[in-house]
Design a protein around this motif. Structure first.
Motif, PDB file in Angstrom:
ATOM      1  N   VAL A  61       0.819  -1.213   0.000  1.00 28.31           N
ATOM      2  CA  VAL A  61       0.000   0.000   0.000  1.00 28.31           C
ATOM      3  C   VAL A  61       0.853   1.263   0.000  1.00 28.31           C
ATOM      4  O   VAL A  61       0.593   2.213  -0.747  1.00 28.31           O
ATOM      5  N   VAL A  62       1.882   1.281   0.820  1.00 26.87           N
ATOM      6  CA  VAL A  62       2.670   2.506   0.971  1.00 26.87           C
ATOM      7  C   VAL A  62       3.530   2.808  -0.253  1.00 26.87           C
ATOM      8  O   VAL A  62       4.078   3.907  -0.373  1.00 26.87           O
ATOM      9  N   LEU A  63       3.639   1.857  -1.183  1.00 27.99           N
ATOM     10  CA  LEU A  63       4.423   2.073  -2.401  1.00 27.99           C
ATOM     11  C   LEU A  63       3.608   2.730  -3.508  1.00 27.99           C
ATOM     12  O   LEU A  63       4.136   3.022  -4.581  1.00 27.99           O
ATOM     13  N   GLY A  64       2.331   2.944  -3.269  1.00 31.06           N
ATOM     14  CA  GLY A  64       1.468   3.514  -4.294  1.00 31.06           C
ATOM     15  C   GLY A  64       1.920   4.900  -4.735  1.00 31.06           C
ATOM     16  O   GLY A  64       2.273   5.745  -3.906  1.00 31.06           O
ATOM     17  N   ARG A  65       1.938   5.125  -6.053  1.00 32.06           N
ATOM     18  CA  ARG A  65       2.296   6.423  -6.626  1.00 32.06           C
ATOM     19  C   ARG A  65       1.357   6.719  -7.792  1.00 32.06           C
ATOM     20  O   ARG A  65       0.956   5.802  -8.525  1.00 32.06           O
ATOM     21  N   PRO A  66       1.014   7.987  -8.013  1.00 28.72           N
ATOM     22  CA  PRO A  66       0.185   8.315  -9.180  1.00 28.72           C
ATOM     23  C   PRO A  66       0.897   7.927 -10.472  1.00 28.72           C
ATOM     24  O   PRO A  66       2.085   8.191 -10.639  1.00 28.72           O
ATOM     25  N   ARG A  67       0.170   7.315 -11.395  1.00 34.77           N
ATOM     26  CA  ARG A  67       0.747   6.917 -12.680  1.00 34.77           C
ATOM     27  C   ARG A  67       0.470   7.937 -13.779  1.00 34.77           C
ATOM     28  O   ARG A  67       1.095   7.876 -14.830  1.00 34.77           O
ATOM     29  N   PHE A  68      -0.477   8.802 -13.539  1.00 38.01           N
ATOM     30  CA  PHE A  68      -0.816   9.819 -14.529  1.00 38.01           C
ATOM     31  C   PHE A  68      -1.533  10.944 -13.793  1.00 38.01           C
ATOM     32  O   PHE A  68      -1.923  10.786 -12.624  1.00 38.01           O
ATOM     33  N   GLU A  69      -1.695  12.062 -14.431  1.00 40.05           N
ATOM     34  CA  GLU A  69      -2.327  13.211 -13.800  1.00 40.05           C
ATOM     35  C   GLU A  69      -3.752  12.868 -13.363  1.00 40.05           C
ATOM     36  O   GLU A  69      -4.538  12.329 -14.141  1.00 40.05           O
ATOM     37  N   GLY A  70      -4.059  13.161 -12.114  1.00 34.97           N
ATOM     38  CA  GLY A  70      -5.385  12.890 -11.582  1.00 34.97           C
ATOM     39  C   GLY A  70      -5.558  11.505 -11.000  1.00 34.97           C
ATOM     40  O   GLY A  70      -6.622  11.202 -10.450  1.00 34.97           O
ATOM     41  N   HIS A 116     -15.768  -7.691 -17.180  1.00 33.20           N
ATOM     42  CA  HIS A 116     -16.176  -6.355 -17.620  1.00 33.20           C
ATOM     43  C   HIS A 116     -14.972  -5.447 -17.891  1.00 33.20           C
ATOM     44  O   HIS A 116     -15.131  -4.370 -18.462  1.00 33.20           O
ATOM     45  N   PHE A 117     -13.789  -5.862 -17.446  1.00 35.95           N
ATOM     46  CA  PHE A 117     -12.621  -5.023 -17.626  1.00 35.95           C
ATOM     47  C   PHE A 117     -12.162  -5.075 -19.082  1.00 35.95           C
ATOM     48  O   PHE A 117     -12.082  -6.161 -19.667  1.00 35.95           O
ATOM     49  N   PRO A 118     -11.816  -3.939 -19.665  1.00 32.67           N
ATOM     50  CA  PRO A 118     -11.310  -3.962 -21.037  1.00 32.67           C
ATOM     51  C   PRO A 118      -9.913  -4.561 -21.079  1.00 32.67           C
ATOM     52  O   PRO A 118      -9.185  -4.551 -20.081  1.00 32.67           O
ATOM     53  N   PRO A 119      -9.493  -5.120 -22.226  1.00 33.66           N
ATOM     54  CA  PRO A 119      -8.131  -5.637 -22.355  1.00 33.66           C
ATOM     55  C   PRO A 119      -7.124  -4.497 -22.422  1.00 33.66           C
ATOM     56  O   PRO A 119      -7.503  -3.330 -22.590  1.00 33.66           O
ATOM     57  N   ALA A 120      -5.863  -4.837 -22.270  1.00 31.44           N
ATOM     58  CA  ALA A 120      -4.810  -3.826 -22.422  1.00 31.44           C
ATOM     59  C   ALA A 120      -4.965  -3.157 -23.786  1.00 31.44           C
ATOM     60  O   ALA A 120      -5.096  -3.819 -24.807  1.00 31.44           O
ATOM     61  N   ARG A 121      -4.917  -1.817 -23.809  1.00 36.94           N
ATOM     62  CA  ARG A 121      -5.283  -1.099 -25.019  1.00 36.94           C
ATOM     63  C   ARG A 121      -4.091  -0.560 -25.799  1.00 36.94           C
ATOM     64  O   ARG A 121      -4.239   0.280 -26.660  1.00 36.94           O
ATOM     65  N   SER A 122      -2.910  -1.025 -25.501  1.00 35.81           N
ATOM     66  CA  SER A 122      -1.746  -0.503 -26.199  1.00 35.81           C
ATOM     67  C   SER A 122      -0.731  -1.610 -26.403  1.00 35.81           C
ATOM     68  O   SER A 122      -0.752  -2.639 -25.727  1.00 35.81           O
ATOM     69  N   ASN A 123       0.174  -1.411 -27.343  1.00 36.44           N
ATOM     70  CA  ASN A 123       1.252  -2.364 -27.561  1.00 36.44           C
ATOM     71  C   ASN A 123       2.115  -2.495 -26.312  1.00 36.44           C
ATOM     72  O   ASN A 123       2.602  -3.576 -25.990  1.00 36.44           O
ATOM     73  N   ALA A 124       2.272  -1.365 -25.588  1.00 34.44           N
ATOM     74  CA  ALA A 124       3.054  -1.405 -24.344  1.00 34.44           C
ATOM     75  C   ALA A 124       2.396  -2.337 -23.340  1.00 34.44           C
ATOM     76  O   ALA A 124       3.056  -3.139 -22.679  1.00 34.44           O
ATOM     77  N   GLY A 125       1.077  -2.223 -23.213  1.00 29.64           N
ATOM     78  CA  GLY A 125       0.365  -3.079 -22.266  1.00 29.64           C
ATOM     79  C   GLY A 125       0.489  -4.543 -22.612  1.00 29.64           C
ATOM     80  O   GLY A 125       0.720  -5.392 -21.749  1.00 29.64           O
ATOM     81  N   ARG A 126       0.366  -4.870 -23.903  1.00 29.83           N
ATOM     82  CA  ARG A 126       0.493  -6.261 -24.320  1.00 29.83           C
ATOM     83  C   ARG A 126       1.918  -6.771 -24.112  1.00 29.83           C
ATOM     84  O   ARG A 126       2.126  -7.917 -23.717  1.00 29.83           O
ATOM     85  N   LEU A 146       6.568   3.151 -18.141  1.00 28.92           N
ATOM     86  CA  LEU A 146       5.441   2.372 -17.650  1.00 28.92           C
ATOM     87  C   LEU A 146       4.422   3.230 -16.917  1.00 28.92           C
ATOM     88  O   LEU A 146       3.354   2.756 -16.576  1.00 28.92           O
ATOM     89  N   GLY A 147       4.731   4.487 -16.664  1.00 33.24           N
ATOM     90  CA  GLY A 147       3.793   5.343 -15.951  1.00 33.24           C
ATOM     91  C   GLY A 147       2.706   5.918 -16.826  1.00 33.24           C
ATOM     92  O   GLY A 147       1.838   6.620 -16.351  1.00 33.24           O
ATOM     93  N   GLU A 148       2.733   5.659 -18.118  1.00 34.37           N
ATOM     94  CA  GLU A 148       1.757   6.253 -19.008  1.00 34.37           C
ATOM     95  C   GLU A 148       0.367   5.681 -18.770  1.00 34.37           C
ATOM     96  O   GLU A 148       0.195   4.495 -18.502  1.00 34.37           O
ATOM     97  N   ARG A 149      -0.636   6.530 -18.918  1.00 32.81           N
ATOM     98  CA  ARG A 149      -2.027   6.134 -18.712  1.00 32.81           C
ATOM     99  C   ARG A 149      -2.437   4.980 -19.623  1.00 32.81           C
ATOM    100  O   ARG A 149      -3.187   4.092 -19.227  1.00 32.81           O
ATOM    101  N   GLU A 150      -1.911   4.960 -20.857  1.00 35.80           N
ATOM    102  CA  GLU A 150      -2.332   3.983 -21.843  1.00 35.80           C
ATOM    103  C   GLU A 150      -1.964   2.545 -21.469  1.00 35.80           C
ATOM    104  O   GLU A 150      -2.519   1.601 -22.010  1.00 35.80           O
ATOM    105  N   LEU A 151      -1.013   2.385 -20.554  1.00 37.71           N
ATOM    106  CA  LEU A 151      -0.609   1.043 -20.159  1.00 37.71           C
ATOM    107  C   LEU A 151      -1.695   0.340 -19.364  1.00 37.71           C
ATOM    108  O   LEU A 151      -1.812  -0.883 -19.392  1.00 37.71           O
ATOM    109  N   ASN A 152      -2.518   1.095 -18.653  1.00 36.33           N
ATOM    110  CA  ASN A 152      -3.459   0.535 -17.697  1.00 36.33           C
ATOM    111  C   ASN A 152      -4.855   0.378 -18.301  1.00 36.33           C
ATOM    112  O   ASN A 152      -5.199   1.007 -19.298  1.00 36.33           O
ATOM    113  N   ASN A 153      -5.651  -0.478 -17.680  1.00 35.79           N
ATOM    114  CA  ASN A 153      -7.062  -0.608 -18.023  1.00 35.79           C
ATOM    115  C   ASN A 153      -7.825   0.420 -17.194  1.00 35.79           C
ATOM    116  O   ASN A 153      -7.945   0.274 -15.975  1.00 35.79           O
TER     117      ASN A 153
END
Length: 397
Positions: free
Chosen positions: A48-57, A243-253, A276-283
């Motif tokens: 839990v304590v390692l959590g960091r924002p991956r993108f703005e917001g 219900h979760f969408p698949p990884a939406r980028s080549n980076a995610g795959r 790896l911090g880019e928003r597109e990596l995540n679902n």
């Protein structure tokens, strides 16, 4: 005479419209196995304590407020948790129960609860019958504790369970102890196991367990199989991963493949790479869209379905390619919970079960316990939906 767990006390003495039961994770104390696998002193807080924002917001880290970074070996903590839940209309906790061929893990909170009699708060068990792997580091294929099944083990398991089910605080439905199984479809001899368990409980307790399967996005086959085996109901666990969408980028795959194939030292280096911090990596899933989709969904037939709702979800402290349900909101959550209550409103009170995921899944960003940002807002929302009373939600900034 029909017996059930005591009605929770509330500030205004109103009886809740449904029996709200919150899933409860006992991972917040060290055990020798986790020390070996993850490092000395590991608990859920380590992630839990390692959590960091991956993108703005992006809301990370989720940090506890009122109860702090607790240790479940401390009795006062467990009492505080129970009182906080009771004050907001929650009837009881459903403890995850880890049994592997006679070996139990993370059992101390339940053992202390039974031996001390405290807290005086209703509880039930959910057998989390999955193998343990290095999921939290993204290496699902690296199995730490293998789950297996046998006729002998089913008999030994119910012999251990029966005294727990007889506890005066144990949650009952129409006089029968409520018992959940997380993955019924993983048990090849399911009908035989259910018969063994029900027969034993009839002889020892005078009542069969009210047996409920948990339907998740990983469940396979039809719940008609569970009905034929002798189950009494189904929890529609949420969030449901299908219900979760698949990884939406080549980076995610690419990361999904690397997670399975790379040596651990290479994978760890990859995790720490800035790209790896880019928003597109995540679902990324919108909370409002998820809630609306659930409200308009129709439960499957065969067995009584018990709805499940969650206040928030974000497993980015456990996953490189994470699922983040953003824009969670107490008022939306209250609306969702109210809709869940409506789904069971035509049943006898004892059978109006609604499940909350979760009381304290902190590393999945899924908790009703107060955090630094929202304070008591989601607990207040829980009370408002269960009591049908209007309140204002004030978040901690």
């Amino acid at each position: 005479m029909t017996m059930h767990a005591p009605t929770p006390a509330t500030d205004d003495a109103l009886t809740p419209l449904a029996r709200a039961i919150a899933f409860y994770l006992p991972q917040f104390h060290p055990i020798p196995e986790n020390d070996r696998w993850w490092g000395q002193g590991f608990t859920e807080w380590t992630n839990v304590v390692l959590g960091r924002p991956r993108f703005e917001g992006h809301y990370q880290p989720h940090l506890p407020a009122d109860l702090g970074f607790y240790d479940l070996r401390v009795e006062e903590t467990r009492i505080q948790q129970a009182e906080l839940a009771r004050q907001h209309g929650i009837e009881g906790f459903c403890y995850y129960h880890y049994w592997f061929g006679g070996t139990r893990l993370l059992g101390r909170p339940l053992d202390d609860l039974r031996s001390s009699g405290k807290p005086d708060f209703p509880f039930a068990l959910c057998w989390a019958n999955e193998s343990w792997a290095r999921t939290w580091s993204g290496r699902d294929h690296d199995v730490l504790m293998q789950q297996s099944y046998s006729v002998e083990d089913h008999r030994a398991h119910i012999e251990w369970l029966a005294p727990v089910l007889s506890d005066v605080r144990y949650i009952r439905v129409d006089g029968r102890p409520l018992l959940l199984i997380y993955r019924p479809d993983a048990i090849a001899d399911l009908a035989r196991m259910v018969d063994t368990w029900k027969t034993h409980c009839r002889h020892v307790l005078g009542a069969e367990p009210w047996l409920v399967g948990v339907r998740t996005g990983f469940s396979v086959g039809s719940t008609s199989v569970w009905a034929a085996a002798g189950f009494d109901g189904v929890v529609d666990f949420q969030p449901s991963r299908h219900h979760f969408p698949p990884a939406r980028s080549n980076a995610g795959r690419a990361v999904a493949i690397a997670r399975k194939l790379l040596p651990e030292r290479w994978y760890d280096a990859l995790r720490n790479n800035a790209w790896l911090g880019e928003r597109e990596l995540n679902n990324i899933v919108d909370y409002r869209a998820y809630v609306e989709g659930w409200i308009n969904d129709v439960p499957a037939p065969w067995l009584p379905h018990y709805p499940c709702v969650f206040p928030s979800w974000d497993n980015s402290v456990r996953r490189t390619a994470a699922t983040i349900i953003e824009n969670h909101d107490p008022e939306l959550y209250a609306r969702w919970l109210a809709a869940a209550v409506e789904r069971v409103a035509d049943r006898p009170l004892d059978q109006r079960l609604v499940f909350l995921n979760a009381w304290n899944e902190w590393a999945e960003g899924c908790h009703l316990e107060p955090d630094k940002r929202h304070g008591l807002s989601f607990l207040e929302a829980t009370a408002s939906a269960l009591m049908r009373r209007s309140i204002s939600f004030s978040e901690k900034g």
